[in-house]
Scaffold this motif. Structure first.
Motif, PDB file in Angstrom:
ATOM      1  N   LYS A   1       1.860   6.410  -6.956  1.00 55.66           N
ATOM      2  CA  LYS A   1       0.750   7.241  -7.426  1.00 55.66           C
ATOM      3  C   LYS A   1       1.070   8.720  -7.224  1.00 55.66           C
ATOM      4  O   LYS A   1       0.819   9.551  -8.094  1.00 55.66           O
ATOM      5  N   ARG A   2       1.636   9.034  -6.098  1.00 53.55           N
ATOM      6  CA  ARG A   2       1.987  10.415  -5.778  1.00 53.55           C
ATOM      7  C   ARG A   2       3.020  10.961  -6.759  1.00 53.55           C
ATOM      8  O   ARG A   2       2.964  12.110  -7.171  1.00 53.55           O
ATOM      9  N   SER A   3       3.967  10.119  -7.132  1.00 52.36           N
ATOM     10  CA  SER A   3       5.008  10.573  -8.067  1.00 52.36           C
ATOM     11  C   SER A   3       4.575  10.414  -9.524  1.00 52.36           C
ATOM     12  O   SER A   3       5.277  10.851 -10.421  1.00 52.36           O
ATOM     13  N   GLY A   4       3.431   9.761  -9.765  1.00 50.69           N
ATOM     14  CA  GLY A   4       2.929   9.590 -11.128  1.00 50.69           C
ATOM     15  C   GLY A   4       3.622   8.496 -11.900  1.00 50.69           C
ATOM     16  O   GLY A   4       3.554   8.462 -13.115  1.00 50.69           O
TER      17      GLY A   4
ATOM     18  N   GLU B   1       3.303   4.835 -11.627  1.00 48.65           N
ATOM     19  CA  GLU B   1       2.817   3.511 -11.220  1.00 48.65           C
ATOM     20  C   GLU B   1       3.379   2.451 -12.152  1.00 48.65           C
ATOM     21  O   GLU B   1       3.519   2.665 -13.359  1.00 48.65           O
TER      22      GLU B   1
ATOM     23  N   ARG C   1       3.977   1.472  -1.114  1.00 44.45           N
ATOM     24  CA  ARG C   1       4.641   1.550  -2.408  1.00 44.45           C
ATOM     25  C   ARG C   1       3.698   2.130  -3.461  1.00 44.45           C
ATOM     26  O   ARG C   1       4.070   3.010  -4.233  1.00 44.45           O
ATOM     27  N   LYS C   2       2.452   1.649  -3.478  1.00 45.69           N
ATOM     28  CA  LYS C   2       1.469   2.144  -4.449  1.00 45.69           C
ATOM     29  C   LYS C   2       1.163   3.623  -4.224  1.00 45.69           C
ATOM     30  O   LYS C   2       1.061   4.395  -5.172  1.00 45.69           O
ATOM     31  N   ALA C   3       1.004   4.006  -2.966  1.00 49.10           N
ATOM     32  CA  ALA C   3       0.712   5.413  -2.669  1.00 49.10           C
ATOM     33  C   ALA C   3       1.860   6.309  -3.105  1.00 49.10           C
ATOM     34  O   ALA C   3       1.639   7.387  -3.675  1.00 49.10           O
ATOM     35  N   LEU C   4       3.092   5.870  -2.887  1.00 51.40           N
ATOM     36  CA  LEU C   4       4.252   6.658  -3.308  1.00 51.40           C
ATOM     37  C   LEU C   4       4.345   6.726  -4.826  1.00 51.40           C
ATOM     38  O   LEU C   4       4.652   7.780  -5.397  1.00 51.40           O
TER      39      LEU C   4
ATOM     40  N   ARG D   1       0.831  -1.210   0.000  1.00 46.38           N
ATOM     41  CA  ARG D   1       0.000   0.000   0.000  1.00 46.38           C
ATOM     42  C   ARG D   1       0.862   1.255   0.000  1.00 46.38           C
ATOM     43  O   ARG D   1       0.586   2.215  -0.707  1.00 46.38           O
TER      44      ARG D   1
END
Length: 91
Positions: free
Chosen positions: A81-84, A86, A76-79, A74
């Motif tokens: 997504k935040r950095s664009g 994925e 890793r995915k959030a980071l 979770r």
């Protein structure tokens, strides 16, 4: 001659800074004569030791704490997504 108030102040103060020659000898003389200040000195030493051990234990627990795989994913995915950025297996 130091008062008990002066002695207790120096006992606390020497945790923060080295005492001067006169302060050390004045405190030593007072502690030689005053059972209550000797007791206070021992109590301060015990508290210092207990706090040190508590800090060491907290550091050890923090270092050994590992996130479950689901939590790591979770994060890793959030980071990502935040950095664009994925990964393709996130879709």
């Amino acid at each position: 001659m130091l008062t008990c108030k002066d002695a207790s102040h120096l006992i606390s103060e020497r945790q923060e800074r080295p005492l001067g020659f006169r302060e050390r000898w004045g405190l030593k003389l007072h502690l030689w004569m005053c059972v209550n200040c000797r007791r206070f000195e021992r109590q301060m030493a015990l508290m210092r030791q207990a706090l040190r051990k508590l800090g060491e234990r907290a550091e050890a627990e923090a270092a050994s704490t590992e996130f479950p795989p689901e939590a790591r994913e979770r994060i890793r995915k959030a980071l990502a997504k935040r950095s664009g950025h994925e990964n393709e297996h996130d879709h």
